[in-house]
Scaffold this motif. Structure first.
Motif, PDB file in Angstrom:
ATOM      1  N   ALA A   1      55.448  29.777  45.210  1.00 59.45           N
ATOM      2  CA  ALA A   1      54.648  29.110  44.173  1.00 59.45           C
ATOM      3  C   ALA A   1      53.349  28.603  44.768  1.00 59.45           C
ATOM      4  O   ALA A   1      53.242  28.334  45.972  1.00 59.45           O
ATOM      5  N   ALA A   2      52.346  28.496  43.899  1.00 58.34           N
ATOM      6  CA  ALA A   2      51.047  27.924  44.262  1.00 58.34           C
ATOM      7  C   ALA A   2      50.422  27.376  42.999  1.00 58.34           C
ATOM      8  O   ALA A   2      50.840  27.683  41.884  1.00 58.34           O
ATOM      9  N   ASP A   3      49.390  26.570  43.169  1.00 57.30           N
ATOM     10  CA  ASP A   3      48.669  26.093  41.994  1.00 57.30           C
ATOM     11  C   ASP A   3      47.975  27.253  41.284  1.00 57.30           C
ATOM     12  O   ASP A   3      48.049  27.391  40.060  1.00 57.30           O
ATOM     13  N   VAL A   4      47.282  28.072  42.063  1.00 64.04           N
ATOM     14  CA  VAL A   4      46.515  29.186  41.496  1.00 64.04           C
ATOM     15  C   VAL A   4      46.884  30.472  42.216  1.00 64.04           C
ATOM     16  O   VAL A   4      46.927  30.510  43.454  1.00 64.04           O
ATOM     17  N   LEU A   5      47.155  31.511  41.452  1.00 63.12           N
ATOM     18  CA  LEU A   5      47.355  32.853  41.988  1.00 63.12           C
ATOM     19  C   LEU A   5      46.134  33.694  41.652  1.00 63.12           C
ATOM     20  O   LEU A   5      45.673  33.698  40.508  1.00 63.12           O
ATOM     21  N   VAL A   6      45.602  34.387  42.640  1.00 67.33           N
ATOM     22  CA  VAL A   6      44.479  35.301  42.428  1.00 67.33           C
ATOM     23  C   VAL A   6      44.977  36.706  42.710  1.00 67.33           C
ATOM     24  O   VAL A   6      45.534  36.973  43.782  1.00 67.33           O
ATOM     25  N   VAL A   7      44.785  37.604  41.763  1.00 67.22           N
ATOM     26  CA  VAL A   7      45.262  38.982  41.880  1.00 67.22           C
ATOM     27  C   VAL A   7      44.057  39.891  42.101  1.00 67.22           C
ATOM     28  O   VAL A   7      43.254  40.109  41.193  1.00 67.22           O
ATOM     29  N   GLY A   8      43.925  40.417  43.309  1.00 65.05           N
ATOM     30  CA  GLY A   8      42.777  41.232  43.681  1.00 65.05           C
ATOM     31  C   GLY A   8      41.820  40.420  44.533  1.00 65.05           C
ATOM     32  O   GLY A   8      41.454  39.306  44.174  1.00 65.05           O
ATOM     33  N   LEU A   9      41.396  40.979  45.664  1.00 62.69           N
ATOM     34  CA  LEU A   9      40.562  40.209  46.588  1.00 62.69           C
ATOM     35  C   LEU A   9      39.298  40.975  46.966  1.00 62.69           C
ATOM     36  O   LEU A   9      38.968  41.135  48.137  1.00 62.69           O
ATOM     37  N   GLY A  10      38.608  41.445  45.932  1.00 61.67           N
ATOM     38  CA  GLY A  10      37.235  41.907  46.108  1.00 61.67           C
ATOM     39  C   GLY A  10      36.308  40.717  45.967  1.00 61.67           C
ATOM     40  O   GLY A  10      36.711  39.564  46.161  1.00 61.67           O
TER      41      GLY A  10
ATOM     42  N   THR B   1      41.046  42.569  39.529  1.00 57.67           N
ATOM     43  CA  THR B   1      41.558  43.830  40.064  1.00 57.67           C
ATOM     44  C   THR B   1      40.620  45.006  39.903  1.00 57.67           C
ATOM     45  O   THR B   1      40.984  46.135  40.237  1.00 57.67           O
ATOM     46  N   GLY B   2      39.411  44.795  39.388  1.00 60.06           N
ATOM     47  CA  GLY B   2      38.464  45.895  39.256  1.00 60.06           C
ATOM     48  C   GLY B   2      38.573  46.616  37.928  1.00 60.06           C
ATOM     49  O   GLY B   2      39.365  46.257  37.049  1.00 60.06           O
ATOM     50  N   GLY B   3      37.763  47.659  37.777  1.00 59.39           N
ATOM     51  CA  GLY B   3      37.676  48.392  36.527  1.00 59.39           C
ATOM     52  C   GLY B   3      38.719  49.475  36.388  1.00 59.39           C
ATOM     53  O   GLY B   3      39.798  49.418  36.995  1.00 59.39           O
TER      54      GLY B   3
ATOM     55  N   SER C   1      44.748  48.534  36.133  1.00 61.85           N
ATOM     56  CA  SER C   1      46.032  47.830  36.069  1.00 61.85           C
ATOM     57  C   SER C   1      45.868  46.393  35.592  1.00 61.85           C
ATOM     58  O   SER C   1      46.694  45.892  34.813  1.00 61.85           O
ATOM     59  N   GLY C   2      44.816  45.720  36.022  1.00 65.10           N
ATOM     60  CA  GLY C   2      44.612  44.342  35.604  1.00 65.10           C
ATOM     61  C   GLY C   2      44.287  44.232  34.127  1.00 65.10           C
ATOM     62  O   GLY C   2      44.698  43.265  33.461  1.00 65.10           O
ATOM     63  N   ILE C   3      43.539  45.212  33.613  1.00 66.45           N
ATOM     64  CA  ILE C   3      43.244  45.212  32.179  1.00 66.45           C
ATOM     65  C   ILE C   3      44.536  45.360  31.387  1.00 66.45           C
ATOM     66  O   ILE C   3      44.770  44.644  30.404  1.00 66.45           O
ATOM     67  N   ARG C   4      45.391  46.265  31.826  1.00 65.88           N
ATOM     68  CA  ARG C   4      46.669  46.466  31.118  1.00 65.88           C
ATOM     69  C   ARG C   4      47.539  45.221  31.193  1.00 65.88           C
ATOM     70  O   ARG C   4      48.195  44.844  30.216  1.00 65.88           O
ATOM     71  N   LEU C   5      47.544  44.554  32.344  1.00 70.08           N
ATOM     72  CA  LEU C   5      48.309  43.312  32.470  1.00 70.08           C
ATOM     73  C   LEU C   5      47.781  42.255  31.510  1.00 70.08           C
ATOM     74  O   LEU C   5      48.556  41.562  30.837  1.00 70.08           O
ATOM     75  N   GLY C   6      46.461  42.127  31.445  1.00 69.98           N
ATOM     76  CA  GLY C   6      45.871  41.116  30.568  1.00 69.98           C
ATOM     77  C   GLY C   6      46.134  41.393  29.100  1.00 69.98           C
ATOM     78  O   GLY C   6      46.417  40.465  28.326  1.00 69.98           O
ATOM     79  N   VAL C   7      46.070  42.653  28.703  1.00 71.42           N
ATOM     80  CA  VAL C   7      46.341  43.014  27.316  1.00 71.42           C
ATOM     81  C   VAL C   7      47.809  42.762  26.975  1.00 71.42           C
ATOM     82  O   VAL C   7      48.139  42.255  25.891  1.00 71.42           O
ATOM     83  N   ALA C   8      48.703  43.088  27.907  1.00 68.77           N
ATOM     84  CA  ALA C   8      50.132  42.861  27.674  1.00 68.77           C
ATOM     85  C   ALA C   8      50.443  41.376  27.486  1.00 68.77           C
ATOM     86  O   ALA C   8      51.400  41.016  26.794  1.00 68.77           O
TER      87      ALA C   8
END
Length: 480
Positions: A7-16, A218-220, A249-256
């Motif tokens: 666990a953490a306060d904030v999770l960031v997915v993708g590190l560009g 996570t990018g485009g 993948s991030g767009i699909r996660l956000g839409v879901a």
């Protein structure tokens, strides 16, 4: 870690660039942060040119002798990124640009106080400032010209410099970086709030709980052929500018999770044309016709060519123009045809008889008079073209390392559309309401762009709104 839960306060997915900026600002705001990346930190940002579109009166602009202000920057970008840029985000971006530049400097990113005077996709020098179309028509009639391409102090591509400094700052801020970790699902609690992620790392399932928020970066989706076909078909069959992992993948996660999307058809397009040659000659389509002033930002003539004109596309120059461009700035291109007459060039290229002769004759009349009456190219580039002539075929691509002609279309690009977000990175649903606990930044979102693009606006947009998303997530009420 292998398996289990964290666990953490904030999770960031993708590190560009967007994810790193979000993680850094969240940590500096006092949150505990875990950053997950399916590969290694850096992403497409690390292999990019590294330009940052900044202005409004930065110290670098002043050091190079240029005055600028946020209103002039906004006027240019509103037109160059249009039609239909996100005016609210763009206004914030321009108003905050000087502070954003100072933030980069505070990370130890250096910018040489010198201007690259030429026209190029990527200068072969370490000059810190470059023009990105601000001094070409029609923009000279809209805003006071000022160069705003800010480049880290290195020759050529500089994305790695940017990401090295960002990742170093992220580590120093205490962010827990987990590479080789692919997020497969977003988790939601009983009230519908995004409360964490489910991920896979070396074959093990891991659950990460987010006490305050999850930031997607996570990018485009340029690497996902199905999504490109559905949303951005102009890129079908062309090369992709990415690290190979912009799969949507991030767009699909956000839409879901309930998010909506915006501007999914918006793209950057790059045609393999050497700007320094094009501005000294003429750029023509498959009918032998000019269609734009060749001294514009090269992405603009690329968009105009690929979206609106029949291909293939050729740069027509003469011997003087060719020799006027230093060899290292020709990007390894070679003429497809060299001939004494334009009729011979037409025949070799398969252009309609007389088309190129007519185009060059009209151009030469204008050049002799010092005014491009059709497309308003700056007079400094105007000069009548004389025999012998050379034609460079964009389909052959660039060959900077001398390994031989490239096969393909000569076109490359990436996507600009994605999740709809607020100015603070909140992912919005179809009614414009925030999806609780979910934030996003960078190319996974629809940022400041409308249908246009200028180099440096992806890295600029991603870092600027990544910072805002990280701070916004860190400031949310902590859920046990």
């Amino acid at each position: 870690m292998s398996g289990g839960e964290a666990a953490a306060d904030v999770l960031v997915v993708g590190l560009g660039c967007a994810g790193a900026s979000a993680a850094l600002e969240a940590a500096r705001a006092g949150a505990s942060v875990v950053a997950l990346d399916r590969a290694a930190p850096g992403g497409s940002s690390a292999v990019s040119g590294g330009e940052l579109y900044l202005g409004g009166g930065t110290a670098l602009q002043r050091a190079c002798g240029f005055e600028d202000d946020p209103d002039q920057m906004y006027a240019y970008l509103h037109e160059a990124l249009g039609p239909h840029p996100d005016a609210e985000k763009l206004r914030l971006y321009c108003d905050g640009s000087v502070e954003h530049y100072d933030w980069f400097c505070s990370l130890g990113i250096a910018f040489e106080p010198s201007l690259y005077e030429g026209v190029s996709w990527m200068p072969p020098t370490s000059d810190g400032l470059m023009w990105l179309g601000e001094n070409a028509w029609p923009f000279t009639r809209i805003a006071r010209p000022a160069p705003r391409g800010h480049r880290p102090a290195t020759d050529g591509f500089g994305g790695w410099v940017l990401m090295d400094r960002l990742i170093e700052a992220v580590r120093d801020a205490g962010v827990d970086i987990r590479p080789d970790t692919r997020v497969t699902d977003l988790l939601r609690d009983d009230e519908g709030r995004v409360s964490g992620v489910r991920a896979r790392c070396f074959g093990e399932d891991i659950t990460y709980r987010a006490r305050r928020g999850v930031v997607l970066a996570t990018g485009g989706f340029a690497d996902d052929a199905a999504m490109v076909a559905d949303h951005a078909p102009v890129l079908i069959g062309h090369a992709v500018v990415s690290d190979g992992l912009d799969d949507g993948s991030g767009i699909r996660l956000g839409v879901a999770a309930g998010g909506s999307v915006r501007r999914m058809g918006a793209t950057q397009i790059a045609l393999s044309v050497v700007p320094a040659l094009a501005c000294r000659g003429v750029l023509v389509d498959g009918l032998g016709q000019r269609f734009i002033n060749e001294d514009v930002y090269p992405g603009r003539f690329s968009q105009a060519a690929v979206r609106d004109r029949p291909g293939p596309w050729f740069t027509i120059v003469d011997e003087t123009a060719w020799e006027d461009v230093p060899e290292r700035e020709r990007w390894g291109v070679q003429p497809a045809v060299v001939a004494e007459t334009l009729a011979e060039v037409e025949a070799e290229l398969g252009l309609p008889p007389g088309s190129l002769e007519d185009t060059v004759a009209r151009y030469n009349r204008d050049a002799a008079a010092g005014e491009d009456t059709r497309f308003h190219k700056d007079p400094r580039w105007l000069r009548p073209l004389t025999s012998p002539y050379a034609a460079v075929d964009a389909r052959r691509g660039f060959d900077p390392d001398g390994s031989g002609p490239r096969s393909g279309t000569g076109v490359s690009g990436f996507t600009l559309g994605g999740l709809r977000t607020s100015v603070d990175g909140e992912v919005l649903d179809g009614s414009g309401r925030p999806v609780p606990g979910l934030y996003a930044a960078g190319r996974v979102t629809s940022g400041i762009h409308g249908e246009g693009y200028v180099s440096g606006t992806s890295l600029g947009d991603g870092t600027f709104f990544g910072r805002r998303a990280g701070r916004a997530a860190a400031e949310q009420r902590r859920v046990p």
